[in-house]
Design a protein around this motif. Structure first.
Motif, PDB file in Angstrom:
ATOM      1  N   UNK A  11       0.839  -1.207   0.000  1.00  0.00           N
ATOM      2  CA  UNK A  11       0.000   0.000   0.000  1.00  0.00           C
ATOM      3  C   UNK A  11       0.872   1.254   0.000  1.00  0.00           C
ATOM      4  N   UNK A  12       1.960   1.216   0.766  1.00  0.00           N
ATOM      5  CA  UNK A  12       2.878   2.353   0.804  1.00  0.00           C
ATOM      6  C   UNK A  12       3.494   2.586  -0.580  1.00  0.00           C
ATOM      7  N   UNK A  13       3.966   1.510  -1.192  1.00  0.00           N
ATOM      8  CA  UNK A  13       4.563   1.624  -2.525  1.00  0.00           C
ATOM      9  C   UNK A  13       3.544   2.128  -3.539  1.00  0.00           C
ATOM     10  N   UNK A  14       2.326   1.607  -3.458  1.00  0.00           N
ATOM     11  CA  UNK A  14       1.249   2.031  -4.357  1.00  0.00           C
ATOM     12  C   UNK A  14       1.037   3.540  -4.244  1.00  0.00           C
ATOM     13  N   UNK A  15       0.915   4.035  -3.024  1.00  0.00           N
ATOM     14  CA  UNK A  15       0.686   5.459  -2.837  1.00  0.00           C
ATOM     15  C   UNK A  15       1.855   6.282  -3.374  1.00  0.00           C
ATOM     16  N   UNK A  16       3.075   5.821  -3.145  1.00  0.00           N
ATOM     17  CA  UNK A  16       4.229   6.566  -3.633  1.00  0.00           C
ATOM     18  C   UNK A  16       4.309   6.554  -5.157  1.00  0.00           C
ATOM     19  N   UNK A  17       3.968   5.426  -5.767  1.00  0.00           N
ATOM     20  CA  UNK A  17       3.964   5.350  -7.236  1.00  0.00           C
ATOM     21  C   UNK A  17       2.920   6.307  -7.817  1.00  0.00           C
ATOM     22  N   UNK A  18       1.800   6.447  -7.135  1.00  0.00           N
ATOM     23  CA  UNK A  18       0.761   7.377  -7.587  1.00  0.00           C
ATOM     24  C   UNK A  18       1.191   8.825  -7.327  1.00  0.00           C
ATOM     25  N   UNK A  19       1.830   9.083  -6.185  1.00  0.00           N
ATOM     26  CA  UNK A  19       2.127  10.455  -5.763  1.00  0.00           C
ATOM     27  C   UNK A  19       3.322  11.079  -6.468  1.00  0.00           C
TER      28      UNK A  19
END
Length: 116
Positions: A11-19
């Motif tokens: 989830x952390x990686x997902x958010x960073x990839x989006x951000x």
């Protein structure tokens, strides 16, 4: 709890990839950069919770509220065809992580809290 830590790191990686792309996009305005910064900060929150999910589980409710809010606010734009291409896929990821967060919070995290 290891599998939950891995889910939270995902989830952390997902958010960073989006951000990150929006945060540094030359064409992004201040509002878009602020949204990207907040998405990235939630990613940091998930990474921190992943270190000790049983102890820090309650902080994950911020992620549940945030992801449900984003889906609720943006879905009408996607459905009407007014959203940026790819927004629907991002909302799908947010919905998936919301479900996983709730499974964790209402199952293993609750059981761990009762045993302490």
């Amino acid at each position: 709890m290891r599998k939950w830590s891995l889910m939270l790191l995902a989830a952390a990686a997902y958010n960073l990839v989006v951000a990150i792309p929006s945060l540094f996009a030359a064409e992004a305005n201040a509002t878009q950069r602020i949204v990207a910064l907040l998405v990235g900060c939630f990613g940091l929150l998930y990474a921190l919770i992943a270190r000790d999910p049983a102890r820090l589980a309650l902080a994950l409710w911020a992620g549940v509220v945030g992801k449900i809010g984003v889906v609720a606010l943006m879905w009408p734009e996607v459905a009407a065809g007014r959203a940026v291409p790819g927004t629907g896929a991002i909302l799908g990821g947010d919905a998936l992580f919301t479900v996983l967060f709730l499974i964790f919070l209402l199952g293993p995290a609750r059981t761990a809290a009762r045993s302490n």
